[in-house]
Design a protein around this motif. Sequence first.
Motif, PDB file in Angstrom:
ATOM      1  N   VAL A   1      36.622  35.469  25.570  1.00 43.73           N
ATOM      2  CA  VAL A   1      35.548  36.420  25.893  1.00 43.73           C
ATOM      3  C   VAL A   1      35.677  36.880  27.342  1.00 43.73           C
ATOM      4  CG1 VAL A   1      33.047  36.706  26.150  1.00 43.73           C
ATOM      5  CG2 VAL A   1      33.969  35.477  24.168  1.00 43.73           C
ATOM      6  N   TRP A   2      35.900  35.915  28.237  1.00 42.18           N
ATOM      7  CA  TRP A   2      36.071  36.254  29.648  1.00 42.18           C
ATOM      8  C   TRP A   2      37.292  37.156  29.853  1.00 42.18           C
ATOM      9  CZ3 TRP A   2      33.047  35.659  33.825  1.00 42.18           C
ATOM     10  CH2 TRP A   2      31.949  34.777  33.726  1.00 42.18           C
ATOM     11  N   ALA A   3      38.388  36.836  29.184  1.00 44.35           N
ATOM     12  CA  ALA A   3      39.601  37.637  29.326  1.00 44.35           C
ATOM     13  C   ALA A   3      39.367  39.060  28.844  1.00 44.35           C
ATOM     14  CB  ALA A   3      40.748  36.992  28.552  1.00 44.35           C
ATOM     15  N   GLY A   4      38.632  39.210  27.743  1.00 40.28           N
ATOM     16  CA  GLY A   4      38.332  40.546  27.240  1.00 40.28           C
ATOM     17  C   GLY A   4      37.468  41.330  28.206  1.00 40.28           C
ATOM     18  N   PHE A   5      36.481  40.647  28.790  1.00 38.55           N
ATOM     19  CA  PHE A   5      35.607  41.299  29.767  1.00 38.55           C
ATOM     20  C   PHE A   5      36.389  41.725  31.007  1.00 38.55           C
ATOM     21  CE2 PHE A   5      33.073  40.702  33.656  1.00 38.55           C
ATOM     22  CZ  PHE A   5      32.094  41.673  33.474  1.00 38.55           C
ATOM     23  N   LEU A   6      37.235  40.840  31.498  1.00 37.65           N
ATOM     24  CA  LEU A   6      37.953  41.101  32.741  1.00 37.65           C
ATOM     25  C   LEU A   6      39.105  42.083  32.568  1.00 37.65           C
ATOM     26  CD1 LEU A   6      38.075  37.418  34.036  1.00 37.65           C
ATOM     27  CD2 LEU A   6      36.726  39.279  35.016  1.00 37.65           C
ATOM     28  N   SER A   7      39.572  42.283  31.366  1.00 32.16           N
ATOM     29  CA  SER A   7      40.753  43.114  31.152  1.00 32.16           C
ATOM     30  C   SER A   7      40.492  44.603  31.357  1.00 32.16           C
ATOM     31  CB  SER A   7      41.308  42.896  29.734  1.00 32.16           C
ATOM     32  OG  SER A   7      41.813  41.581  29.610  1.00 32.16           O
TER      33      SER A   7
END
Length: 211
Positions: free
Chosen positions: A191-197
């Motif tokens: 979830v964090w990776a998707g947000f930060l991408s």
Amino acid sequence: DRDVTGVQTCALPICARSSVCNYDIVGHTVLDLTLINCNIPKKLTHRQLDDVPVVAPLSSNWCQEFSSEYRKVCEYLNVPLAPNCPHNEKAFDCVSWGKVLGIYFDVNKCLWKLPLEKIRKCLMYIKPAVESKRISTSSLHELVGRLNDISLMCPFLNTFKHPINRKLADAIRNGLVNVTLDQHIIDDLYVWAGFLSDFDCWLPMAPENFA
């Protein structure tokens, strides 16, 4: 504005709870002296070591008044200030957009955005952790600190960091050098990776940011 007060810090013990307070006492005195001759409410001024963020209504002249008085006090006390940055990323005054404490703000639109370097550093820890499902405790500590910092601006992300916070606490309590991440933590990191991408994403300021 940014000053370089607190030159005595080289003699302070690392990790002592008193170190930050002792480091900042001179700089905070500069702020207090400035406020004596300003109309701006103290609650609209802040201080984080060598940074002094000030926010005021557009209809007032409080920012201009504060900036002018702060410079006068620093000049009188021979406290050097960093020159204003043309990109509003280091030191600047009386503007409606810029980088404050590592976050980009546009107060006219009530938007904020993470700098690219913050995003890259977070993803640098997330990617190998997700792939191997293992991470060193020191890297986990760094990652959790970064996630906690970002979630201050985006409170809904707190939902996706409770398990990893508990994992870090357990690792520190048990003196572990490396830890294995369970699937719940892996899912949260996705979830964090998707947000930060989304590197160029401006987000609305949450109501909690105006408290």
